[in-house]
Write a protein that holds these residues in place. Structure first.
Motif, PDB file in Angstrom:
ATOM      1  N   SER A  17       5.989  11.288  -7.120  1.00 14.51           N
ATOM      2  CA  SER A  17       5.202   9.728  -7.293  1.00 14.51           C
ATOM      3  C   SER A  17       4.097   9.956  -7.822  1.00 14.51           C
ATOM      4  O   SER A  17       4.150  11.343  -8.607  1.00 14.51           O
ATOM      5  CB  SER A  17       4.288  10.081  -5.486  1.00 14.51           C
ATOM      6  OG  SER A  17       5.641  10.631  -4.531  1.00 14.51           O
ATOM      7  N   ARG A  19       0.861   7.417  -8.376  1.00 17.85           N
ATOM      8  CA  ARG A  19      -0.522   7.029  -8.470  1.00 17.85           C
ATOM      9  C   ARG A  19      -0.804   5.404  -9.315  1.00 17.85           C
ATOM     10  O   ARG A  19      -2.023   6.326 -10.257  1.00 17.85           O
ATOM     11  CB  ARG A  19      -1.735   7.170  -7.609  1.00 17.85           C
ATOM     12  CG  ARG A  19      -2.373   5.678  -6.530  1.00 17.85           C
ATOM     13  CD  ARG A  19      -3.490   6.582  -6.374  1.00 17.85           C
ATOM     14  NE  ARG A  19      -4.424   5.519  -5.158  1.00 17.85           N
ATOM     15  CZ  ARG A  19      -5.994   5.978  -4.852  1.00 17.85           C
ATOM     16  NH1 ARG A  19      -6.425   6.646  -4.753  1.00 17.85           N
ATOM     17  NH2 ARG A  19      -5.911   4.683  -4.039  1.00 17.85           N
ATOM     18  N   ALA A  49       5.086  -6.077  -7.894  1.00 24.59           N
ATOM     19  CA  ALA A  49       4.267  -5.320  -6.830  1.00 24.59           C
ATOM     20  C   ALA A  49       2.888  -7.257  -6.963  1.00 24.59           C
ATOM     21  O   ALA A  49       2.621  -7.239  -7.729  1.00 24.59           O
ATOM     22  CB  ALA A  49       3.963  -4.312  -6.248  1.00 24.59           C
ATOM     23  N   GLN A  51      -0.600  -9.025  -4.522  1.00 27.47           N
ATOM     24  CA  GLN A  51      -1.217  -8.892  -3.225  1.00 27.47           C
ATOM     25  C   GLN A  51      -2.626 -10.350  -3.218  1.00 27.47           C
ATOM     26  O   GLN A  51      -2.266 -10.251  -4.575  1.00 27.47           O
ATOM     27  CB  GLN A  51      -1.730  -7.677  -3.093  1.00 27.47           C
ATOM     28  CG  GLN A  51      -2.804  -7.613  -1.755  1.00 27.47           C
ATOM     29  CD  GLN A  51      -3.074  -6.413  -1.556  1.00 27.47           C
ATOM     30  OE1 GLN A  51      -4.035  -5.887  -1.823  1.00 27.47           O
ATOM     31  NE2 GLN A  51      -2.426  -5.561  -1.006  1.00 27.47           N
ATOM     32  N   SER A  57       1.233  -8.774   0.701  1.00 19.40           N
ATOM     33  CA  SER A  57       1.633  -7.952  -0.163  1.00 19.40           C
ATOM     34  C   SER A  57       3.600  -8.312   0.406  1.00 19.40           C
ATOM     35  O   SER A  57       3.993  -8.958   0.311  1.00 19.40           O
ATOM     36  CB  SER A  57       1.950  -6.447   0.149  1.00 19.40           C
ATOM     37  OG  SER A  57       0.228  -6.711  -0.194  1.00 19.40           O
ATOM     38  N   TYR A  59       7.324  -7.602  -2.659  1.00 22.51           N
ATOM     39  CA  TYR A  59       7.529  -6.537  -3.516  1.00 22.51           C
ATOM     40  C   TYR A  59       8.634  -6.865  -4.078  1.00 22.51           C
ATOM     41  O   TYR A  59       9.666  -7.432  -3.078  1.00 22.51           O
ATOM     42  CB  TYR A  59       7.872  -4.860  -3.328  1.00 22.51           C
ATOM     43  CG  TYR A  59       6.231  -4.563  -2.678  1.00 22.51           C
ATOM     44  CD1 TYR A  59       5.974  -4.962  -0.942  1.00 22.51           C
ATOM     45  CD2 TYR A  59       5.618  -4.129  -3.152  1.00 22.51           C
ATOM     46  CE1 TYR A  59       4.776  -4.178  -0.865  1.00 22.51           C
ATOM     47  CE2 TYR A  59       4.123  -4.014  -2.606  1.00 22.51           C
ATOM     48  CZ  TYR A  59       4.194  -3.430  -1.596  1.00 22.51           C
ATOM     49  OH  TYR A  59       2.757  -3.262  -0.869  1.00 22.51           O
ATOM     50  N   LYS A  64      10.970  -2.346  -2.950  1.00 20.08           N
ATOM     51  CA  LYS A  64      10.419  -1.973  -2.210  1.00 20.08           C
ATOM     52  C   LYS A  64      10.726  -0.815  -0.434  1.00 20.08           C
ATOM     53  O   LYS A  64      11.856  -0.725  -1.141  1.00 20.08           O
ATOM     54  CB  LYS A  64      11.139  -2.604  -0.966  1.00 20.08           C
ATOM     55  CG  LYS A  64      11.064  -4.520  -1.151  1.00 20.08           C
ATOM     56  CD  LYS A  64      11.732  -5.548  -0.470  1.00 20.08           C
ATOM     57  CE  LYS A  64      11.903  -6.951  -0.385  1.00 20.08           C
ATOM     58  NZ  LYS A  64      12.188  -8.097   0.148  1.00 20.08           N
ATOM     59  N   ARG A  66       9.228   2.047  -1.593  1.00 16.00           N
ATOM     60  CA  ARG A  66       8.720   2.725  -2.421  1.00 16.00           C
ATOM     61  C   ARG A  66       7.483   3.562  -3.123  1.00 16.00           C
ATOM     62  O   ARG A  66       6.434   3.278  -3.487  1.00 16.00           O
ATOM     63  CB  ARG A  66       9.863   3.410  -3.029  1.00 16.00           C
ATOM     64  CG  ARG A  66      11.303   3.346  -2.624  1.00 16.00           C
ATOM     65  CD  ARG A  66      12.009   3.159  -3.874  1.00 16.00           C
ATOM     66  NE  ARG A  66      12.467   2.635  -4.834  1.00 16.00           N
ATOM     67  CZ  ARG A  66      11.890   2.853  -5.710  1.00 16.00           C
ATOM     68  NH1 ARG A  66      11.842   4.234  -7.250  1.00 16.00           N
ATOM     69  NH2 ARG A  66      12.112   1.975  -7.090  1.00 16.00           N
ATOM     70  N   THR A  68       3.483   0.600  -2.766  1.00 15.60           N
ATOM     71  CA  THR A  68       2.754   0.441  -2.056  1.00 15.60           C
ATOM     72  C   THR A  68       1.304  -0.165  -3.043  1.00 15.60           C
ATOM     73  O   THR A  68       0.880   0.439  -3.831  1.00 15.60           O
ATOM     74  CB  THR A  68       1.928   1.349  -1.405  1.00 15.60           C
ATOM     75  OG1 THR A  68       2.661   1.507  -0.302  1.00 15.60           O
ATOM     76  CG2 THR A  68       1.176   0.308  -0.681  1.00 15.60           C
ATOM     77  N   SER A  70      -1.880  -1.848  -3.324  1.00 14.55           N
ATOM     78  CA  SER A  70      -3.835  -1.812  -2.281  1.00 14.55           C
ATOM     79  C   SER A  70      -4.533  -2.083  -3.950  1.00 14.55           C
ATOM     80  O   SER A  70      -4.354  -2.306  -5.119  1.00 14.55           O
ATOM     81  CB  SER A  70      -3.952  -0.717  -1.847  1.00 14.55           C
ATOM     82  OG  SER A  70      -3.842  -0.150  -3.279  1.00 14.55           O
ATOM     83  N   GLN A  81       1.046   2.677  -5.667  1.00 18.86           N
ATOM     84  CA  GLN A  81       1.806   3.972  -5.498  1.00 18.86           C
ATOM     85  C   GLN A  81       2.976   3.727  -5.087  1.00 18.86           C
ATOM     86  O   GLN A  81       3.446   3.321  -4.521  1.00 18.86           O
ATOM     87  CB  GLN A  81       0.806   4.262  -4.125  1.00 18.86           C
ATOM     88  CG  GLN A  81       1.385   5.473  -2.949  1.00 18.86           C
ATOM     89  CD  GLN A  81       0.984   6.569  -3.873  1.00 18.86           C
ATOM     90  OE1 GLN A  81      -0.213   7.246  -4.350  1.00 18.86           O
ATOM     91  NE2 GLN A  81       1.649   8.217  -4.296  1.00 18.86           N
TER      92      GLN A  81
END
Length: 115
Positions: A17, A19, A49, A51, A57, A59, A64, A66, A68, A70, A81
């Protein structure tokens, strides 16, 4: 003029992962829909992605479930993320308004996923 600065990239193994963060020099996130784009070597830049100012949001299918997106309107920062990363996610990631990209591109942040 708006300046966008991306950070948070790195090298991870498949399944890892990261961010990402995108800092804006001006308060634009409450006005413009924002997006994260990526460009892999030899490929066109794609919007992965986005928003809207109201928080809706979207994707691309390949991320999708996986990724996110924000944002923090107070900090003028938008985040991505990324979980369960795959080698095909390897690319330079950049943020901008969500199609069309209205602002000068930042330097982006490199994400490298090894198998």
């Amino acid at each position: 003029q708006v300046q966008l600065v991306e950070s948070g990239g790195g090298s991870v193994q498949s399944g890892g992962s990261l961010r990402l963060s995108c800092d804006s020099s001006r308060s634009i996130f409450s006005i413009f829909g924002m997006g994260w784009y990526r460009q892999a070597p030899g490929k066109q830049r794609e919007l992965v992605a986005s928003q809207t100012p109201r928080g809706v949001s979207k994707y691309v299918d390949s991320v999708k479930g996986r990724f996110t997106i924000s944002r923090d309107n107070v900090k003028n920062t938008v985040y991505l993320q990324m979980n369960s990363l795959k080698p095909e996610d390897t690319a330079v990631y950049s943020c901008n308004s969500a199609e069309p990209a209205r602002f000068p591109w930042g330097q982006g942040t490199q994400v490298t996923v090894s198998s």
